[in-house]
Design an enzyme around this catalytic site. Structure first.
Site, PDB file in Angstrom:
ATOM      1  N   TYR A  94      25.819   8.819   7.303  1.00  0.00           N
ATOM      2  CA  TYR A  94      26.488   9.033   6.149  1.00  0.00           C
ATOM      3  C   TYR A  94      27.753   8.196   5.946  1.00  0.00           C
ATOM      4  CZ  TYR A  94      30.152  10.843   2.975  1.00  0.00           C
ATOM      5  OH  TYR A  94      31.047  10.880   2.158  1.00  0.00           O
TER       6      TYR A  94
ATOM      7  N   GLU B 176      37.212   9.740   6.141  1.00  0.00           N
ATOM      8  CA  GLU B 176      35.826  10.369   6.384  1.00  0.00           C
ATOM      9  C   GLU B 176      35.535  11.061   7.559  1.00  0.00           C
ATOM     10  OE1 GLU B 176      33.278  10.036   4.175  1.00  0.00           O
ATOM     11  OE2 GLU B 176      34.209   8.649   2.685  1.00  0.00           O
TER      12      GLU B 176
ATOM     13  N   GLY C  47      39.644  22.284  13.143  1.00  0.00           N
ATOM     14  CA  GLY C  47      38.596  22.587  13.476  1.00  0.00           C
ATOM     15  C   GLY C  47      37.689  21.404  13.873  1.00  0.00           C
TER      16      GLY C  47
ATOM     17  N   ASP D 277      25.331  12.878   0.990  1.00  0.00           N
ATOM     18  CA  ASP D 277      26.182  14.167   1.510  1.00  0.00           C
ATOM     19  C   ASP D 277      25.588  15.314   0.750  1.00  0.00           C
ATOM     20  OD1 ASP D 277      27.235  13.820  -1.145  1.00  0.00           O
ATOM     21  OD2 ASP D 277      29.257  13.932  -0.338  1.00  0.00           O
TER      22      ASP D 277
END
Length: 349
Positions: A120, A39, A83, A138
């Site tokens: 989430y 996740e 990133g 999401d």
């Protein structure tokens, strides 16, 4: 739960029983550490891009204790290219917190308290690992709910978040939370897609408000337009006796904790002669020095920023030096340091 909502939930579960073939290495996983790792990697990252990173992290750190003990530089190198490097920093901090406590938290509140874990992610881990009754929200879920129930409240507003959160939890079958959460996300990813959704064969389309009213392309609604900022980076490759000057980015900006070459940022594009006149360039390279190679220009698109980067090489005398936050490293050992993607792309050239 009303009959309309019960119908929706039943249809999602029925669809899942015959379409549960979206293969992902973390799917149906019950190990909370593996779920948490997946996740975190998938925050702001497509599944196809995140999959190899997940597999590499699992291989390198099979337990949360292994990750907690890993050197920061090593973890950042493994993360390199994904990133949003704050995720990596938070992930390492959370791993160390979990290792210190002795076990992975097994309540929604305990999971939500981990560094870098939002509503989430906490709901996903709680439901997938422990089948706790917390609905996930999401992008896929927002889209499915907005279309089916015809909701035009912007999803990026306080009112919208409250409305969708209440609806998502009202639809959740409490004894099948994990299965349902995965099912509705899969449904959004493969049927109720952002572009070209499969409405004609969709099991929900006869009762879908957006489909029936021709509004599929208009929901979900966002109130704020994303503003992309342009930034102009000029990296100076200062070469000295086979070594290169680099430093770690420590400011609260993009790429924090990653390494870079000496950098001059300008508010607009600048050629070399213009760049030489800037205070930033003169602080780094006060002496007149010739370039040793033509400048190379690259571009990297981030969520809120476009980075236009130029790379200019200079050969320096042995007595040249930079402030203490810079370090001189052998050019053939640059791969030992974690760099932003735009620099690794340059180095590959």
């Amino acid at each position: 739960m009303t009959d309309t909502k019960r119908f929706f939930t039943d249809r999602i579960l029925t669809w899942n029983r015959s379409h549960n073939d979206r293969t992902m290495p973390w799917k149906n996983e019950k190990n909370p550490y593996f779920i948490w790792l997946s996740e975190i990697i998938l925050q702001q990252t497509r599944v196809e891009q995140g999959r190899p990173y997940y597999e590499r992290f699992i291989a390198a750190y099979p337990t949360v204790n292994d990750l907690a003990k890993a050197p920061e530089e090593e973890v950042f190198r493994l993360w390199q290219g994904l990133g949003y490097y704050a995720r990596c920093k938070n992930m390492l901090a959370a791993a160390r917190s979990i290792a210190h406590s002795g076990k992975f938290p097994d309540t929604y509140e305990g999971i939500a308290a981990l560094k870098g874990v939002g509503a989430y992610t906490a709901a996903a881990i709680a439901s997938f690992a422990y089948n706790l009754p917390h609905a996930v929200l999401d992008g896929n879920v927002y889209r499915v709910l907005a279309r089916y129930f015809g909701i035009d409240t912007p999803i990026d507003t306080t009112a919208g978040k409250k409305r969708f959160t209440f609806l998502a939890n009202d639809l959740l079958p409490k004894n099948q939370a994990g299965i349902y959460n995965q099912a509705i996300m899969d449904f959004g990813a493969v049927v109720c897609k952002p572009q070209q959704p499969l409405c004609k064969t969709c099991t929900l389309s006869p009762h879908c408000e957006a489909f029936q009213k021709g509004l599929t392309d208009l929901v979900p609604v966002k109130s704020k337009k994303l503003i992309i900022k342009k930034r102009y980076f000029h990296f100076l490759l200062l070469e000295q006796d086979g070594k290169i000057w680099i430093r770690k980015r420590t400011a609260k900006d993009i790429w924090q904790n990653l390494h870079e070459f000496p950098l001059v940022e300008t508010p607009a594009p600048a050629d070399l002669e213009t760049l030489r006149q800037t205070p930033g360039f003169q602080r780094l390279l006060p002496i007149k020095t010739k370039t040793t190679a033509p400048g190379i220009e690259l571009k990297q698109q981030l969520t809120h920023q476009t980075i236009h980067a130029s790379f200019i090489r200079f050969s320096l005398s042995p007595d040249f030096t930079l402030p203490e936050d810079y370090m001189l490293v052998p050019a053939n050992q640059l791969d030992k340091y974690a760099f932003p993607k735009i620099i690794t792309d340059y180095l590959k050239r």
